[in-house]
Write a protein that holds these residues in place. Structure first.
Motif, mmCIF file in Angstrom:
data_model
loop_
_atom_site.group_PDB
_atom_site.id
_atom_site.type_symbol
_atom_site.label_atom_id
_atom_site.label_comp_id
_atom_site.label_asym_id
_atom_site.label_seq_id
_atom_site.Cartn_x
_atom_site.Cartn_y
_atom_site.Cartn_z
ATOM 1 N N UNK A 1 0.853 -0.992 -0.210
ATOM 2 C CA UNK A 1 -0.044 0.023 -0.056
ATOM 3 C C UNK A 1 0.884 1.258 -0.034
ATOM 4 N N UNK A 2 0.602 2.244 -0.685
ATOM 5 C CA UNK A 2 1.202 3.506 -0.631
ATOM 6 C C UNK A 2 0.988 4.195 0.699
ATOM 7 N N UNK A 3 2.013 4.962 1.139
ATOM 8 C CA UNK A 3 2.148 5.384 2.633
ATOM 9 C C UNK A 3 0.710 6.096 2.783
ATOM 10 N N UNK A 4 0.038 6.677 2.047
ATOM 11 C CA UNK A 4 -1.515 7.364 2.381
ATOM 12 C C UNK A 4 -2.409 6.626 2.492
ATOM 13 N N UNK A 5 -2.437 5.361 1.985
ATOM 14 C CA UNK A 5 -3.699 4.676 2.022
ATOM 15 C C UNK A 5 -4.137 4.156 3.273
ATOM 16 N N UNK A 6 -3.317 3.596 4.123
ATOM 17 C CA UNK A 6 -3.929 3.095 5.253
ATOM 18 C C UNK A 6 -4.466 4.276 6.179
ATOM 19 N N UNK A 7 -3.699 5.518 5.964
ATOM 20 C CA UNK A 7 -4.506 6.576 6.795
ATOM 21 C C UNK A 7 -5.575 6.914 6.206
ATOM 22 N N UNK A 8 -5.963 6.727 4.775
ATOM 23 C CA UNK A 8 -7.214 7.230 4.198
ATOM 24 C C UNK A 8 -8.267 6.152 4.642
ATOM 25 N N UNK A 9 -7.808 4.904 4.767
ATOM 26 C CA UNK A 9 -8.778 3.656 5.043
ATOM 27 C C UNK A 9 -9.391 3.940 6.552
ATOM 28 N N UNK A 10 -8.224 4.598 7.471
ATOM 29 C CA UNK A 10 -8.566 4.618 8.745
ATOM 30 C C UNK A 10 -9.605 5.852 8.890
ATOM 31 N N UNK A 11 -9.785 6.738 8.064
ATOM 32 C CA UNK A 11 -10.868 7.642 8.107
ATOM 33 C C UNK A 11 -12.333 7.207 8.144
ATOM 34 N N UNK B 1 -7.187 -6.846 7.883
ATOM 35 C CA UNK B 1 -6.369 -5.789 7.029
ATOM 36 C C UNK B 1 -7.037 -4.253 7.269
ATOM 37 N N UNK B 2 -6.407 -3.384 6.814
ATOM 38 C CA UNK B 2 -7.074 -2.118 6.913
ATOM 39 C C UNK B 2 -8.270 -2.086 6.179
ATOM 40 N N UNK B 3 -8.397 -3.029 4.931
ATOM 41 C CA UNK B 3 -9.892 -3.019 4.183
ATOM 42 C C UNK B 3 -10.982 -3.430 5.165
ATOM 43 N N UNK B 4 -10.662 -4.431 5.657
ATOM 44 C CA UNK B 4 -11.274 -5.263 6.895
ATOM 45 C C UNK B 4 -11.962 -4.259 7.795
ATOM 46 N N UNK B 5 -10.834 -3.375 8.332
ATOM 47 C CA UNK B 5 -11.113 -2.638 9.485
ATOM 48 C C UNK B 5 -12.022 -1.311 8.989
ATOM 49 N N UNK B 6 -11.795 -0.854 7.821
ATOM 50 C CA UNK B 6 -12.836 0.142 7.368
ATOM 51 C C UNK B 6 -14.196 -0.376 6.913
ATOM 52 N N UNK B 7 -14.230 -1.478 6.311
ATOM 53 C CA UNK B 7 -15.486 -1.640 5.781
ATOM 54 C C UNK B 7 -16.338 -2.957 6.179
ATOM 55 N N UNK B 8 -15.514 -3.860 7.126
ATOM 56 C CA UNK B 8 -15.989 -4.963 7.467
ATOM 57 C C UNK B 8 -16.063 -6.104 6.589
ATOM 58 N N UNK B 9 -16.431 -7.188 6.969
ATOM 59 C CA UNK B 9 -16.227 -8.533 5.850
ATOM 60 C C UNK B 9 -16.820 -8.014 4.486
ATOM 61 N N UNK B 10 -17.799 -7.201 4.537
ATOM 62 C CA UNK B 10 -18.387 -7.058 3.061
ATOM 63 C C UNK B 10 -17.496 -6.287 2.309
ATOM 64 N N UNK B 11 -16.177 -5.923 2.363
ATOM 65 C CA UNK B 11 -15.293 -5.231 1.600
ATOM 66 C C UNK B 11 -15.005 -6.093 0.592
ATOM 67 N N UNK B 12 -15.087 -7.479 0.588
ATOM 68 C CA UNK B 12 -14.681 -8.354 -0.404
ATOM 69 C C UNK B 12 -15.802 -8.482 -1.456
ATOM 70 N N UNK B 13 -17.182 -8.442 -0.907
ATOM 71 C CA UNK B 13 -18.248 -8.543 -1.877
ATOM 72 C C UNK B 13 -18.288 -7.293 -2.537
ATOM 73 N N UNK B 14 -18.055 -5.868 -1.996
ATOM 74 C CA UNK B 14 -18.180 -4.739 -2.605
ATOM 75 C C UNK B 14 -17.239 -4.647 -3.650
ATOM 76 N N UNK B 15 -15.852 -5.076 -3.409
ATOM 77 C CA UNK B 15 -14.749 -4.772 -4.488
ATOM 78 C C UNK B 15 -15.271 -5.942 -5.811
ATOM 79 N N UNK B 16 -15.575 -7.033 -5.465
ATOM 80 C CA UNK B 16 -16.157 -8.072 -6.693
ATOM 81 C C UNK B 16 -17.080 -7.364 -7.447
ATOM 82 N N UNK B 17 -18.182 -6.914 -6.761
ATOM 83 C CA UNK B 17 -19.184 -6.215 -7.438
ATOM 84 C C UNK B 17 -18.891 -4.952 -8.316
ATOM 85 N N UNK B 18 -18.105 -4.279 -7.695
ATOM 86 C CA UNK B 18 -17.646 -2.968 -8.442
ATOM 87 C C UNK B 18 -16.852 -3.565 -9.662
#
Ligand code: 9MR
Length: 362
Positions: A110-120, A173-190
């Motif tokens: 991840x680029x340095x900025x991304x975990x910070x953005x996900x933590x928002x 992961x930072x994705x899980x912490x930001x979006x919960x378990x649904x981040x996987x489904x969300x990304x695949x649908x997108x």
């Protein structure tokens, strides 16, 4: 090469020097309706002509080892740099090769900025994901028809090797912490909505071998896949990384049953990152070492092809450039370079090459 010519090729492992005219893996695989590919690094491609020639000759599919990750593609928020990825795409087109994309959602590189953005929080995370997908998928649409959309979502089993692990079957992961378990489904649908005919792959490691930890991971993965498919989530393939380790046991029957279960869900199977870490105690000489690596590759890959896997990709082609020797966390403690890829440091075919040739044309 036609099918008859490929059939005439010997499949036993003889020393490479004795068989200079054997067709490259690319051709051998293609003659049998299969595909062989390898992960490639753009900076080496630009500097090492022999390396470039080797990939052009042997690989049908190129996978960017780093160039498709966020760190490479979006080093600064909102500023995209596709040049390194494009250099691989250009090389592939020059040699009539395909490119697989790797990796759209991952907790590493991840680029340095991304975990910070996900933590928002969730809406910032969703916006970041959408901007990235909205830019990368249309820009690579012509060249890349298969992406690892989700990489390494399963948490490692708790245990002696991993005292930090909790009971959550998904990696926190930072994705899980930001979006919960649904981040996987969300990304695949997108991904599906942006490119309806793109092949969507979920890629995972540590699910190959006959250890209790791998069994826990396989079960967690099966549960995730069932849940995704039950909900109608778009998903086409499971990528099995296959960073094999000779100090761990492999059970072909058991692994074959797991693959059959995956196939029964309607998913394709791709071996996406094959390489081999050798045993802690090395056999006495190079020949014995190379044969041990080849034997495991033969057993593992033939189990996969028997289960219907048609694509085998190695994580690099040559021991000259391999994360197995360059990554401090996986390099051997005795500093002896691992011989875990099909070509040695001098770009000569090794028994692992012959094992792959045998399986791909078998
Ligand atoms: O081999 C890759 C190495 O060169 C990169 O520095 C690293 C971080 O981007 O990723 C390595 O590749 C990994 C792959 O993307 C996912 N599965 C595990 C691979 C080895 O760590």
């Amino acid at each position: 090469m036609n099918r008859r010519a490929a059939l005439a090729l010997p499949v036993v492992a003889l020393p490479a020097q004795a068989q200079p005219n054997l067709a490259p893996l690319r051709q051998q695989a293609r003659a049998f309706g299969r595909a062989f590919g390898a992960a490639i690094r753009s900076e080496i491609l630009a500097q090492d002509a022999d390396y470039a020639r080797l990939f052009a000759t042997e690989a049908e599919i190129l996978v960017p080892e780093w160039e498709g990750k966020w760190e490479a593609l979006q080093p600064t928020e909102g500023t995209f740099d596709l040049a390194p990825l494009r250099s691989i795409i250009t090389a592939a087109h020059g040699h009539h090769q395909r490119v697989r994309g790797h990796a759209l959602v991952w907790h590493n590189a991840m680029p340095e900025w991304l975990p910070r953005r996900l933590a928002d929080g969730a809406s910032a995370a969703r916006a970041a994901l959408e901007t990235h997908f909205n830019t990368i998928l249309p820009a690579t649409r012509q060249a890349i028809r298969d992406w690892d959309v989700i990489n390494e979502p399963i948490a490692n089993a708790p245990g002696a090797d991993n005292p930090q692990a909790g009971p959550n079957p998904l990696r926190e992961s930072p994705w899980f912490r930001a979006l919960g378990p649904d981040y996987i489904e969300h990304a695949l649908r997108l991904a599906r909505s942006l490119d309806p005919t793109l092949r969507l792959t979920l890629n995972e490691y540590g699910i190959e071998e006959a250890t209790p930890d791998a069994e826990i991971k396989r079960n967690r993965l099966l549960a995730l896949l069932r849940r995704l498919l039950d909900r109608g989530t778009p998903l086409d393939a499971l990528g099995i990384q296959a960073h094999l380790q000779l100090r761990r046991p492999f059970d072909a029957q058991h692994f074959g049953r797991f693959l059959a279960e995956i196939r029964s869900m309607g998913l394709a199977i791709i071996i996406t990152e094959l390489d081999v870490r050798e045993a802690d105690q090395l056999p006495p000489d190079i020949t014995a070492r190379d044969n041990a690596v080849a034997q495991r590759v033969r057993e593992f890959c033939s189990t996969a092809t028997q289960a219907g896997c048609r694509t085998i990709i190695t994580w690099g082609l040559t021991d000259r450039h391999s994360w197995l020797t360059q990554d401090r966390d996986v390099a051997r403690r005795d500093n002896i370079p691992t011989r875990g890829l099909p070509f040695d440091t001098e770009l000569r075919r090794k028994p692992m090459w012959h094992a792959l040739a045998g399986v791909l044309s078998g």
